[in-house]
Design an enzyme around this catalytic site. Structure first.
Site, PDB file in Angstrom:
ATOM      1  CG  ASP A 279       8.455   6.720 -13.825  1.00  0.00           C
ATOM      2  OD1 ASP A 279       8.873   7.674 -13.899  1.00  0.00           O
ATOM      3  OD2 ASP A 279       8.587   7.381 -15.203  1.00  0.00           O
TER       4      ASP A 279
ATOM      5  CD  GLN B 123       8.985  11.568 -14.471  1.00  0.00           C
ATOM      6  OE1 GLN B 123       8.715  10.582 -13.097  1.00  0.00           O
ATOM      7  NE2 GLN B 123       7.836  11.799 -15.084  1.00  0.00           N
TER       8      GLN B 123
ATOM      9  CG  HIS C  65      -8.228   1.298   6.015  1.00  0.00           C
ATOM     10  ND1 HIS C  65      -8.348   0.585   6.785  1.00  0.00           N
ATOM     11  CD2 HIS C  65      -9.147   1.298   4.547  1.00  0.00           C
ATOM     12  CE1 HIS C  65      -9.845   0.739   6.518  1.00  0.00           C
ATOM     13  NE2 HIS C  65     -10.656   1.124   5.508  1.00  0.00           N
TER      14      HIS C  65
HETATM   15 MN    MN Z   1      -4.945   2.408   8.692  1.00  0.00          MN
HETATM   16 MN    MN Z   2       9.038   9.468 -11.713  1.00  0.00          MN
END
Ligand code: MN
Ligand code: MN
Length: 300
Positions: free
Chosen positions: A277, A287, A137
């Protein structure tokens, strides 16, 4: 004199009544404010379900059906960029808080995703059988356990990736569990998971692809986790000191030589590796600060 006395005689009781009214009004408003303040606080601490894509679309994925290798798939439970050539997602993005967690059982219902447009290769559960790689997953089953439908969505094959069993069941899983622990401790998290590179080591050794080339076996799996105390206006609350956990783990059988904390890196490193990004909805200044720092916080 007579006039003045009469004036004073009337004004004094008027002043007393006015003063009494003012005191009453003040205490009444103060009590009301106190109530209102309390109300705001209680909605702030109740965990909710927020936009899975709130921190941005790292690869500018679109719902244009021609855009087969960067195809935007938005579900109630998560959002992703799907890569048809690789037979798995480029990235999956989701919000995690205790509001998403409940008592729904793991459905183990690995179904093909019929949300993909006609002309896309349909990946089935059977494509993984006997390959030596797990159906790993990206958005974990246990992060979506509030309802059976939520849980079933995590088992769609578009959310699966060929993970070395040791990575899926140990190192990668330990970070998943740690994220849920952070949620239980009063946080909400924005998580982006994906993979890059080609070539992993599964139960049967090295492979670049499985299912006759339909599915690319990544060399690395990455994850970015933004941790906030439960609250409102999440983007605005992300600052230079917000905890951001980024990891890059090799898709190998010996990945468990170290636990997940060993694989921490910076978001900048993952951006360089993938060309995406991440956290693009966060102001650029913030950021820059949070993407260049390697997390050194607790690992359990
Ligand atoms: Mn898993
Ligand atoms: Mn970024």
């Amino acid at each position: 004199m007579k006039k003045g006395k009469l004036f004073n005689g009337i004004t004094l009781p008027v002043i007393i009544v006015l003063a009494a009214l003012m005191v009453f009004r003040y205490s009444h408003t103060a009590a009301k404010n106190k109530k209102a303040k309390h109300k705001v606080t209680s909605t702030m601490i109740a965990a909710g379900k927020d936009d899975n894509l709130a921190l941005g679309n790292p690869s500018h994925a679109t719902t244009d059906e021609v855009n087969k290798d960067n195809y935007l798939l938005v579900k109630a439970q998560y959002a992703m960029s799907y890569n048809n050539s690789k037979g798995m997602a480029n990235w999956v993005s989701w919000h995690l808080s205790t509001a998403w967690m409940g008592s729904a059982d793991r459905c183990n219902c690995f179904n093909a995703d019929d949300a993909l447009p006609v002309g896309f290769t349909v990946i089935k559960s059977s494509n993984y059988i006997g390959t030596g790689f797990d159906r790993g997953h990206l958005c974990p089953s246990a992060d979506r356990s509030a309802t059976p439908d939520d849980n079933a969505a995590t088992f769609l094959m578009t959310n699966m990736s060929p993970q070395s069993p040791v990575l899926n069941e140990q190192t990668w899983e330990h970070l998943e569990a740690y994220c849920r622990q952070l949620a239980i401790q009063g946080n909400e998290l924005y998580i982006i998971a994906g993979a890059h590179g080609t070539g992993g080591i599964g139960k049967k050794g090295h492979a670049d692809t499985i299912a006759n080339g339909k599915i690319n076996v990544p060399s690395h799996f990455y994850k970015i986790v933004v941790v906030l105390p439960v609250g409102d206006n999440d983007i605005k609350r992300i600052t230079n000191s917000t905890r951001v956990i980024a990891v890059d783990m090799p898709n190998r059988y010996d990945v468990n030589a170290y636990d997940w904390g060993h694989y921490r890196c910076t978001v900048d490193q993952l951006e360089a590796e993938t060309g995406y990004d991440f956290l693009s909805a966060v102001p650029v200044k913030v950021q820059k600060a949070i993407e260049s720092v390697k997390d050194a916080g607790p690992v359990n």
